[in-house]
Design a protein around this motif. Structure first.
Motif, PDB file in Angstrom:
ATOM      1  N   LEU A   7       0.833  -1.203   0.000  1.00 29.63           N
ATOM      2  CA  LEU A   7       0.000   0.000   0.000  1.00 29.63           C
ATOM      3  C   LEU A   7       0.870   1.256   0.000  1.00 29.63           C
ATOM      4  CD1 LEU A   7      -2.755   1.398   0.235  1.00 29.63           C
ATOM      5  CD2 LEU A   7      -2.579   1.132   2.722  1.00 29.63           C
ATOM      6  N   LYS A   8       1.900   1.253   0.836  1.00 25.74           N
ATOM      7  CA  LYS A   8       2.807   2.402   0.857  1.00 25.74           C
ATOM      8  C   LYS A   8       3.516   2.558  -0.489  1.00 25.74           C
ATOM      9  CE  LYS A   8       7.009   4.203   3.025  1.00 25.74           C
ATOM     10  NZ  LYS A   8       8.080   3.987   4.033  1.00 25.74           N
ATOM     11  N   PHE A   9       3.911   1.461  -1.093  1.00 24.78           N
ATOM     12  CA  PHE A   9       4.595   1.528  -2.389  1.00 24.78           C
ATOM     13  C   PHE A   9       3.701   2.156  -3.449  1.00 24.78           C
ATOM     14  CE2 PHE A   9       5.305  -0.511  -6.534  1.00 24.78           C
ATOM     15  CZ  PHE A   9       6.565  -0.022  -6.818  1.00 24.78           C
ATOM     16  N   THR A  10       2.430   1.785  -3.493  1.00 24.58           N
ATOM     17  CA  THR A  10       1.526   2.366  -4.488  1.00 24.58           C
ATOM     18  C   THR A  10       1.302   3.850  -4.229  1.00 24.58           C
ATOM     19  OG1 THR A  10      -0.417   1.699  -3.182  1.00 24.58           O
ATOM     20  CG2 THR A  10       0.367   0.167  -4.874  1.00 24.58           C
ATOM     21  N   ARG A  11       1.272   4.247  -2.971  1.00 29.41           N
ATOM     22  CA  ARG A  11       1.112   5.672  -2.661  1.00 29.41           C
ATOM     23  C   ARG A  11       2.380   6.449  -3.003  1.00 29.41           C
ATOM     24  NH1 ARG A  11      -0.800   6.383   3.276  1.00 29.41           N
ATOM     25  NH2 ARG A  11      -1.417   8.445   2.500  1.00 29.41           N
ATOM     26  N   LEU A  12       3.544   5.826  -2.787  1.00 31.59           N
ATOM     27  CA  LEU A  12       4.789   6.454  -3.214  1.00 31.59           C
ATOM     28  C   LEU A  12       4.832   6.599  -4.733  1.00 31.59           C
ATOM     29  CD1 LEU A  12       7.488   4.707  -0.966  1.00 31.59           C
ATOM     30  CD2 LEU A  12       6.607   7.028  -0.750  1.00 31.59           C
ATOM     31  N   ALA A  13       4.348   5.585  -5.446  1.00 29.11           N
ATOM     32  CA  ALA A  13       4.330   5.650  -6.907  1.00 29.11           C
ATOM     33  C   ALA A  13       3.423   6.774  -7.398  1.00 29.11           C
ATOM     34  CB  ALA A  13       3.878   4.304  -7.482  1.00 29.11           C
ATOM     35  N   ALA A  14       2.296   6.975  -6.732  1.00 30.39           N
ATOM     36  CA  ALA A  14       1.405   8.073  -7.115  1.00 30.39           C
ATOM     37  C   ALA A  14       2.086   9.421  -6.898  1.00 30.39           C
ATOM     38  CB  ALA A  14       0.105   7.993  -6.312  1.00 30.39           C
ATOM     39  N   ALA A  15       2.765   9.577  -5.759  1.00 36.10           N
ATOM     40  CA  ALA A  15       3.481  10.826  -5.498  1.00 36.10           C
ATOM     41  C   ALA A  15       4.628  11.017  -6.483  1.00 36.10           C
ATOM     42  CB  ALA A  15       4.005  10.827  -4.059  1.00 36.10           C
ATOM     43  N   PHE A  16       5.299   9.938  -6.842  1.00 40.26           N
ATOM     44  CA  PHE A  16       6.391   9.997  -7.817  1.00 40.26           C
ATOM     45  C   PHE A  16       5.878  10.498  -9.165  1.00 40.26           C
ATOM     46  CE2 PHE A  16       8.700   7.972 -11.277  1.00 40.26           C
ATOM     47  CZ  PHE A  16      10.016   8.260 -10.981  1.00 40.26           C
ATOM     48  N   GLU A  17       4.778   9.949  -9.625  1.00 37.95           N
ATOM     49  CA  GLU A  17       4.233  10.356 -10.920  1.00 37.95           C
ATOM     50  C   GLU A  17       3.767  11.812 -10.898  1.00 37.95           C
ATOM     51  OE1 GLU A  17       2.639   6.144 -12.807  1.00 37.95           O
ATOM     52  OE2 GLU A  17       1.227   7.406 -11.707  1.00 37.95           O
ATOM     53  N   GLU A  18       3.151  12.235  -9.807  1.00 37.90           N
ATOM     54  CA  GLU A  18       2.727  13.629  -9.721  1.00 37.90           C
ATOM     55  C   GLU A  18       3.923  14.569  -9.694  1.00 37.90           C
ATOM     56  OE1 GLU A  18       0.326  13.740  -6.248  1.00 37.90           O
ATOM     57  OE2 GLU A  18      -1.488  13.041  -7.268  1.00 37.90           O
ATOM     58  N   CYS A  19       4.993  14.135  -9.064  1.00 41.66           N
ATOM     59  CA  CYS A  19       6.187  14.960  -8.973  1.00 41.66           C
ATOM     60  C   CYS A  19       6.912  15.052 -10.311  1.00 41.66           C
ATOM     61  CB  CYS A  19       7.118  14.396  -7.902  1.00 41.66           C
ATOM     62  SG  CYS A  19       8.589  15.396  -7.555  1.00 41.66           S
ATOM     63  N   VAL A  20       6.981  13.943 -11.031  1.00 37.76           N
ATOM     64  CA  VAL A  20       7.752  13.892 -12.270  1.00 37.76           C
ATOM     65  C   VAL A  20       6.907  14.269 -13.479  1.00 37.76           C
ATOM     66  CG1 VAL A  20       9.084  12.395 -13.803  1.00 37.76           C
ATOM     67  CG2 VAL A  20       9.312  12.166 -11.324  1.00 37.76           C
ATOM     68  N   TYR A  21       5.699  13.712 -13.547  1.00 45.01           N
ATOM     69  CA  TYR A  21       4.878  13.871 -14.744  1.00 45.01           C
ATOM     70  C   TYR A  21       3.709  14.840 -14.559  1.00 45.01           C
ATOM     71  CZ  TYR A  21       7.488   9.661 -15.899  1.00 45.01           C
ATOM     72  OH  TYR A  21       8.499   8.755 -16.125  1.00 45.01           O
ATOM     73  N   GLY A  22       3.514  15.332 -13.353  1.00 48.20           N
ATOM     74  CA  GLY A  22       2.474  16.321 -13.124  1.00 48.20           C
ATOM     75  C   GLY A  22       1.132  15.759 -12.728  1.00 48.20           C
ATOM     76  N   ALA A  23       0.871  14.490 -12.970  1.00 47.36           N
ATOM     77  CA  ALA A  23      -0.398  13.856 -12.605  1.00 47.36           C
ATOM     78  C   ALA A  23      -0.175  12.360 -12.519  1.00 47.36           C
ATOM     79  CB  ALA A  23      -1.494  14.174 -13.621  1.00 47.36           C
ATOM     80  N   SER A  24      -1.105  11.675 -11.853  1.00 42.51           N
ATOM     81  CA  SER A  24      -0.978  10.231 -11.675  1.00 42.51           C
ATOM     82  C   SER A  24      -2.340   9.570 -11.815  1.00 42.51           C
ATOM     83  CB  SER A  24      -0.382   9.908 -10.303  1.00 42.51           C
ATOM     84  OG  SER A  24      -0.390   8.510 -10.060  1.00 42.51           O
TER      85      SER A  24
END
Length: 826
Positions: free
Chosen positions: A632-649
């Motif tokens: 669960l934490k990994f998927t939430r980190l992935a969402a934050a990663f995409e928002e940080c890098v690509y602007g949206a997730s």
């Protein structure tokens, strides 16, 4: 296999040469995309007869003395909880209704080894399952089976829907399910009209979640629908009997049960009895006896739980969780029995009306609500069966995560061996823990082989199933559909066509072919090996982003350290150093040491906590809960990663402040980020931006590798479906609770969160959703109960009302019991 056929007496449908009364369904041990379309037509057959109410779902009055901890059901002795009493206006549905056309077991197979012909299929009951009999027989008789007296294997069969008949059957099934959903919704609408005066958190709220599910079939079938037709799970038992009258001095036979249920391990005792009986009487009637006995098993008293209820049950060890639902199922059955006997529903149960009826069976509540107890009467022998009440996706059979972790952790702790550099796998450097390497390989869809030379095939099959559950965490899917718990060299050509497979083998030839796999897990030695021919990792936008961030931060930090020189200089420099170390770890490099910033991914701390729990004998459920929280934490980190890098997730679906409706409902406005800026924000919570950069950089390569896998895209679909079924949509409960848990906030900011939670969490479903956010392993209601000591009286009053609602909830009462006495007295 769109439908299951009932056995027709007087017809011999066990011949392997085919039968004019049936058409063979096309199945394979490989997924459809890895094989050519089959031209075998799907079979037809008569409509199966529904299951009745055999005595194995209840206990005899004579048996009650053997189970004093579970007395027979009696409405006068079992006190109902207030919440359960108010939910009686809605009828509970069964996971496996008695009138369902679905069979528990669809086929029974028998194979044997012939010295001249090799593996031979002897019988398929009630009809042939596939035209490729040799493939099935070879899977049922694993390598070196003759050197062991007994062995278990598990393998999966995939239905071929490319044929015209298969497509028609699938369309008919979908139309039937749509009609059932329409009927349920119409009935629910009528019930809502009749019960408008009920309290807001009645059982009707739970039914809303269930309306999106089907009455027939198991939960895992519903969960697996986006990926294609449900798998056929095959449990196989191989026995070797010494016989000097035959050529090889032994007779080797195997019997397999084919089922759509992933809890196929419950059939092991029955297979042991049936195969022994088949050795004595190798005739089709032996298979028919087992087939009829198993399909007569009654599971109709097992309640169908909603999605959030299943999450809560899986995360708890309480043996009486949701006991009210089992009680209601019994009450409904007793009312049906009374109706059939022309008795008023409020009269005493039939067994206590008169002494002449004292022999009637009596219903009993389960000892543990995690398992439903039933019985199968086979050859006049009652075989006890325990069926899991709630199953996670990717959970197949009976396996042990603890056994898998210990098998590969012990050699690493005694004599660690460095792994070759690979960004996706060695996220903590060359000495990354083997279990973390395995999880990374699963998440990034690498080809994984579990090798068990001179081991029973059942040991590698168990390791494969445990690995699938390990990376799934009950949240991700796409592993078991491409898993092969046991396979051999004859299927290597097909195996190489499957992307990201997880296979179990016993032939040592696989170890000498590194081009066949990316990660080799040797079960006997407990060592893992990364293939020297593994595919390289391209440089992605995310890795470049954090490389630029690290470079910019390093330059800024150097300037700040040379000019500022004050107290702020060391802190800035420390954050920059941490970002650099985390980037190195994220790219698969070496970690700078065991200090504060030596574990940017948190994997080392996670494994230390995991091994400590195992050493303290916390049990299998606690270990699975830890992995669920990690995923669960990994998927939430992935969402934050995409928002940080690509602007949206696509991993986050929620209502933004600009689009949030306001002004229509004061209750919803209080928990609406659109009307309360203090509630804005979503996703994972960090104490500061440096911590966020450090952790996202440390997980960058692992996240980028996951973003191109099938489990990633399946999770997006599942997440969108879950959002539609969530009763609370405008508020990110995880985010707000994490703010209370990890951040130091002034009373005004925490008051906004507490009041928003009180406004959002009111109905039965809303409480269920909230309880999934505060598992008992994560502190339960502790952080919510801190509001009882808030400076503002209105906050204390609202929190007290919320806790009272939770205390009256079926599951919430156990969370309330776990609170400290000091908080209860407040």
């Amino acid at each position: 296999m769109a439908s299951t056929l009932a056995h027709r007496p007087g017809t011999n449908s066990t011949s392997t040469s085919g039968s004019s009364g049936y058409r063979r369904g096309s199945v394979s041990s490989f997924p459809p995309q890895s094989r050519s379309p089959s031209h075998t037509s799907a079979r037809d057959g008569p409509t199966p007869t529904p299951r009745g109410f055999p005595p194995h779902s209840v206990r005899d009055s004579n048996d009650s003395s053997n189970s004093p901890s579970t007395p027979p059901h009696d409405s006068s002795t079992h006190a109902l909880k207030p919440a359960a009493a108010r939910q009686r206006n809605r009828r509970l549905r069964s996971q496996y209704p008695a009138d369902s056309s679905e069979k528990h077991v669809e086929y029974i197979l028998v194979a044997s080894f012939d010295i001249d012909r090799g593996s031979v299929m002897e019988h398929q009951y009630p009809s042939p399952i596939s035209g490729d009999e040799h493939m099935l027989a070879a899977l049922m008789l694993p390598d070196q089976a003759h050197v062991r007296s007994q062995d278990w294997t598990i393998f999966f069969l995939h239905k071929d829907t490319t044929t015209e008949e298969g497509a028609e059957e699938e369309a008919e099934k979908q139309e039937e399910k749509a009609q059932r959903r329409r009927r349920r919704r119409a009935k629910a609408s009528r019930d809502d009209t009749d019960t408008q005066g009920d309290e807001a958190w009645s059982f009707g709220d739970t039914d809303t979640l269930n309306d999106n599910e089907d009455d027939s079939g198991s939960d895992e079938e519903d969960d697996g629908r986006p990926e294609g037709p449900p798998l056929i799970y095959v449990l196989n038992l191989v026995n070797t009997k010494q016989d000097n009258t035959v050529k090889r001095g032994a007779v080797v036979k195997a019997m397999a049960i084919c089922t759509r249920h992933s809890f196929l391990h419950i059939y092991k005792p029955l297979l042991l009895l049936a195969l022994e009986e088949y050795f004595r009487a190798p005739v089709p009637e032996t298979l028919a006896s087992l087939y009829n006995a198993v399909n007569a098993m009654d599971l109709s008293l097992m309640p169908r739980l909603s999605l959030f209820e299943r999450f809560i049950l899986q995360a708890s060890d309480a043996k009486d969780l949701f006991i009210e639902k089992f009680d209601q199922m019994i009450q409904q059955r007793m009312a049906e029995d009374a109706s059939r006997n022309s008795l008023p529903s409020d009269d005493p149960p039939p067994q206590v009306l008169s002494p002449s009826k004292s022999s009637h069976k009596r219903y009993a509540l389960p000892r543990d609500t995690h398992e439903f107890e039933s019985r199968v009467l086979y050859n006049s022998v009652p075989v006890p069966i325990k069926v899991p009440t709630s199953l996670s996706p990717e959970t197949v059979g009976d396996f042990s995560l603890i056994k898998l972790i210990q098998a590969f952790s012990t050699p690493h702790s005694v004599s660690p061996v460095a792994f070759p550099h690979h960004p996706h796998l060695t996220t903590s450097g060359p000495y990354t823990h083997p279990i973390i390497v395995l999880i990374n390989a699963l998440l990034t869809q690498k080809r994984i082989v579990f090798l068990g030379h001179n081991q029973p095939s059942g040991s590698v099959a168990e390791a494969v199933l445990a690995a699938c559950a390990l990376a799934s965490g009950g949240l991700l899917r796409g592993f078991t559909r491409h898993a092969f718990p046991y396979t051999d060299l004859t299927k290597i050509d097909h195996l190489q066509k499957v992307p990201g497979f997880i296979a179990g083998v016993t032939n040592p030839a696989f170890a000498n072919k590194p081009e066949w796999w990316d990660l080799l897990c040797d079960v006997p030695s407990g060592r893992m090996k990364i293939s020297p021919k593994i595919e390289g990792v391209p440089v992605t936008e995310g890795l470049l982003f954090f490389q630029q961030q690290s470079s910019t931060a390093s330059q800024t930090g150097a300037m700040g350290a040379s000019t500022a020189g004050g107290a702020a200089g060391p802190s800035i420099h420390g954050a920059i150093t941490a970002a650099g170390v985390s980037l190195s770890a994220g790219l698969g490099g070496s970690v700078g040491g065991p200090g504060l910033f030596g574990d940017p991914t948190g994997d080392n701390a996670f494994m230390a906590s995991l091994l400590d729990s195992i050493n303290q004998r916390h049990g299998e459920s606690a270990i699975r809960s830890k992995f669920r929280l990690w995923v669960l934490k990994f998927t939430r980190l992935a969402a934050a990663f995409e928002e940080c890098v690509y602007g949206a997730s696509a991993l986050y679906i929620g209502t933004t402040a600009a689009s949030s409706p306001s002004g229509k409902n004061p209750k919803s406005d209080a928990a609406n980020p659109g009307t309360n800026p203090a509630l804005e924000g979503h996703g994972y919570v960090w104490p500061d931006s440096a911590s966020k950069t450090r952790e996202l950089a440390g997980n960058a390569s692992r996240i980028e590798g996951w973003r191109s896998t099938r489990s990633y895209y399946t999770f997006i679909t599942d997440h969108a479906s879950l959002y539609e079924r969530r009763p609370i949509k405008t508020l990110d409960l995880h985010h707000q609770h994490d703010r209370l848990r990890f951040l130091k906030m002034p009373p005004a900011a925490s008051a906004d969160i507490y009041l928003a939670l009180c406004a959002a969490v009111a109905s039965y479903d809303e409480i269920c959703q909230f309880l999934t956010v505060v598992p008992e392993s994560g502190g339960g209601l502790f952080y919510l109960s801190l509001a009882l000591f808030h400076p503002r009286p209105d906050v204390r009053d609202k929190i007290r009302e919320l806790l009272e609602r939770i205390r009256e909830h079926e599951a919430g009462r156990l969370f309330w019991a776990g609170m400290g006495r000091f908080a209860k007295l407040a």
